[in-house]
Design a protein around this motif. Structure first.
Motif, short mmCIF file in Angstrom:
data_model
loop_
_atom_site.label_atom_id
_atom_site.label_comp_id
_atom_site.label_asym_id
_atom_site.label_seq_id
_atom_site.Cartn_x
_atom_site.Cartn_y
_atom_site.Cartn_z
N TRP A 140 9.67 -2.07 7.54
CA TRP A 140 8.26 -2.45 7.66
C TRP A 140 7.68 -2.94 6.34
O TRP A 140 6.67 -3.66 6.33
N TYR A 156 -3.40 -8.32 11.97
CA TYR A 156 -2.66 -7.91 10.77
C TYR A 156 -2.26 -9.13 9.94
O TYR A 156 -2.48 -9.16 8.71
N ALA A 178 -3.23 -6.57 17.69
CA ALA A 178 -3.01 -5.93 16.39
C ALA A 178 -2.22 -6.82 15.43
O ALA A 178 -2.63 -7.02 14.28
N TRP A 213 -3.44 -0.53 16.57
CA TRP A 213 -2.15 0.15 16.71
C TRP A 213 -2.35 1.61 17.08
O TRP A 213 -1.60 2.17 17.87
N ALA A 214 -3.37 2.23 16.46
CA ALA A 214 -3.64 3.63 16.79
C ALA A 214 -4.16 3.77 18.21
O ALA A 214 -3.85 4.74 18.91
N VAL A 218 -7.18 -5.98 8.31
CA VAL A 218 -5.98 -5.14 8.42
C VAL A 218 -6.35 -3.76 8.97
O VAL A 218 -5.62 -3.19 9.79
N LEU A 219 -7.48 -3.22 8.54
CA LEU A 219 -7.94 -1.94 9.07
C LEU A 219 -8.21 -2.03 10.57
O LEU A 219 -7.92 -1.09 11.31
N ALA A 242 -2.25 0.03 6.41
CA ALA A 242 -1.62 0.25 7.72
C ALA A 242 -1.20 1.70 7.90
O ALA A 242 -1.08 2.19 9.03
N HIS A 243 -0.99 2.41 6.79
CA HIS A 243 -0.57 3.81 6.87
C HIS A 243 -1.74 4.77 7.10
O HIS A 243 -1.54 6.00 7.10
N GLN A 303 -3.17 4.72 9.87
CA GLN A 303 -3.09 4.85 11.33
C GLN A 303 -3.13 6.30 11.83
O GLN A 303 -3.82 6.58 12.82
N THR A 347 0.06 -3.03 3.50
CA THR A 347 1.00 -1.95 3.81
C THR A 347 0.36 -0.58 3.65
O THR A 347 0.53 0.31 4.49
N THR A 374 -4.92 -1.89 12.22
CA THR A 374 -4.44 -0.51 12.18
C THR A 374 -5.09 0.33 13.27
O THR A 374 -4.44 1.15 13.92
#
Length: 286
Positions: free
Chosen positions: A19, A86, A82, A166-167, A159-160, A102-103, A105, A99, A163
Motif C-alpha cells: 500500500w 483518494y 473512495a 473506506w471506513a 484524502v480524509l 489514510a491510516h 481509518q 498515506t 478514508t
C-alpha cells in the motif's frame, strides 16, 4: 519453519509495503492520467489478482442473494468513490500525507461502529481518537507557520474524505463476513467497481492502458489484500492493523527517493502520535 505469529507479522508488513507503493505509483501515473483512470486501473487488475487467489485457494465464489446490496455498497463506495477521491487528493498533496491520513481509518470505523452497529465506545476509543485527531492536524499542517496561519492542503481534506468512505464500508462489510469469505468480498468489491468504471471511461474516452504502471498498481493492491488476509489467518486483526503502520515508513523512503518529497519535523511528530493513537485504540484486544 516460521511460526504463525512471525509469518502473520511478515504478511502484515508486506501488506503495508504494497500500500506504500500505491501512493508512489499513483503519484507517478497522475502525471499523465486522470485520477479516474488511475482508480479504474487499480480496480481492473486487483480484480484479476483477487479472483486468481480465490480460485487457487479453492474457496467458494458465491455470495448470498440477500447480501448483494451490501456487495454493491462496498464496491461503489469502497472501490469507486473512495479511490476516486483518494487519487484526486493524492494529485493535490504529498504521497506521505496521503498515506499517513489514510491510516486514520480505524478512528472512523470506531465511530461508525458505535453509530450503526451498536458497538460500545470505550475510554480508549476517546483517548485514541483525540490523539489521532491531533496527529491529523500536524500531518496536514506540515509546519508551525501553516498551523498558525490555518493553512491546510485541500488534497489532504479530499484524502480524509476517501478514508471516511473506506471506513464507511466496514458496516456492510461486517455483515457480509458472517456469510462470506473476506477475500471473496474483496474480489467482488473490485469486480463491481470494474463494471462501473468501464462505461464511465468509455464515455470519457479514457479507456486506455498507457503505462505498465497501471497494471503494476492493480497487482500490488490485489497482493496487498492477499497479504493482509493471510496475516489475519495467523494473528489478531488489531495486530495486523498495527503492522500496517509500516506503510508510512515505506512511503516516506520511497517518496524521498523516487519523488523527491520530504517529511517535516512536525509530520514526524504527527506520525508518532498517529501510531500511539492507533495502539491505544487497539489496546483492549491484547
Amino acid at each position: 519453519m516460521v511460526n504463525r505469529r512471525i509469518s502473520g507479522i511478515l504478511f502484515g508488513v508486506s501488506a503495508g509495503a504494497m500500500w506504500a507503493f500505491e501512493a508512489i505509483l499513483g503519484k507517478i501515473l497522475l502525471s499523465s492520467l486522470s485520477f479516474i483512470q488511475v482508480a479504474a486501473s487499480e480496480s481492473f487488475f486487483a480484480t484479476i489478482i483477487s479472483f486468481a487467489y480465490i480460485l487457487l485457494s479453492r474457496k467458494p465464489v458465491k455470495i448470498k442473494a440477500s447480501r448483494k446490496i451490501d456487495v454493491l455498497l462496498i464496491g461503489l463506495v469502497g472501490s469507486v468513490l473512495a479511490p476516486i477521491a483518494y487519487f484526486l487528493g493524492l494529485k493535490l498533496t504529498f504521497a506521505i500525507n496521503a498515506t499517513l491520513l489514510a491510516h486514520i481509518q480505524p478512528l472512523f470505523v470506531s465511530i461508525l461502529g458505535f453509530l450503526f452497529l451498536g458497538e460500545k465506545i470505550q475510554k480508549n476509543d476517546i483517548i485514541g481518537g483525540l490523539v489521532i485527531g491531533v496527529a491529523a492536524i500536524l500531518i496536514s499542517g506540515r509546519s508551525i507557520e501553516n498551523l498558525l496561519g490555518l493553512k491546510f492542503n485541500v488534497g489532504d481534506l479530499v484524502v480524509l474524505f476517501a478514508t471516511f468512505c473506506w471506513a464507511l464500508v466496514a458496516v456492510p462489510g461486517k455483515r457480509l463476513t458472517r456469510t462470506a469469505n473476506s477475500m471473496l468480498i474483496v474480489g467482488y468489491r473490485f469486480l463491481v467497481a470494474s463494471i462501473f468504471f468501464v462505461p464511465l471511461l468509455l464515455i470519457l474516452n479514457q479507456l486506455v492502458i498507457e503505462s505498465v504502471y497501471q497494471i503494476v498498481l492493480g497487482v500490488i493492491i490485489g497482493l496487498g489484500y492477499v497479504f493482509y488476509y493471510e496475516g489475519l489467518k495467523r494473528i489478531k486483526a488489531n495486530q495486523v492493523a498495527l503492522t500496517e503502520l509500516s506503510s508510512p515508513f515505506f512511503t516516506a523512503i520511497l517518496a524521498w527517493f523516487i519523488l523527491g518529497e520530504y517529511i517535516t519535523g512536525l509530520q514526524i511528530i504527527g506520525a508518532i502520535l498517529l501510531a500511539i493513537g492507533l495502539i491505544i485504540l487497539a489496546w483492549e484486544s491484547y
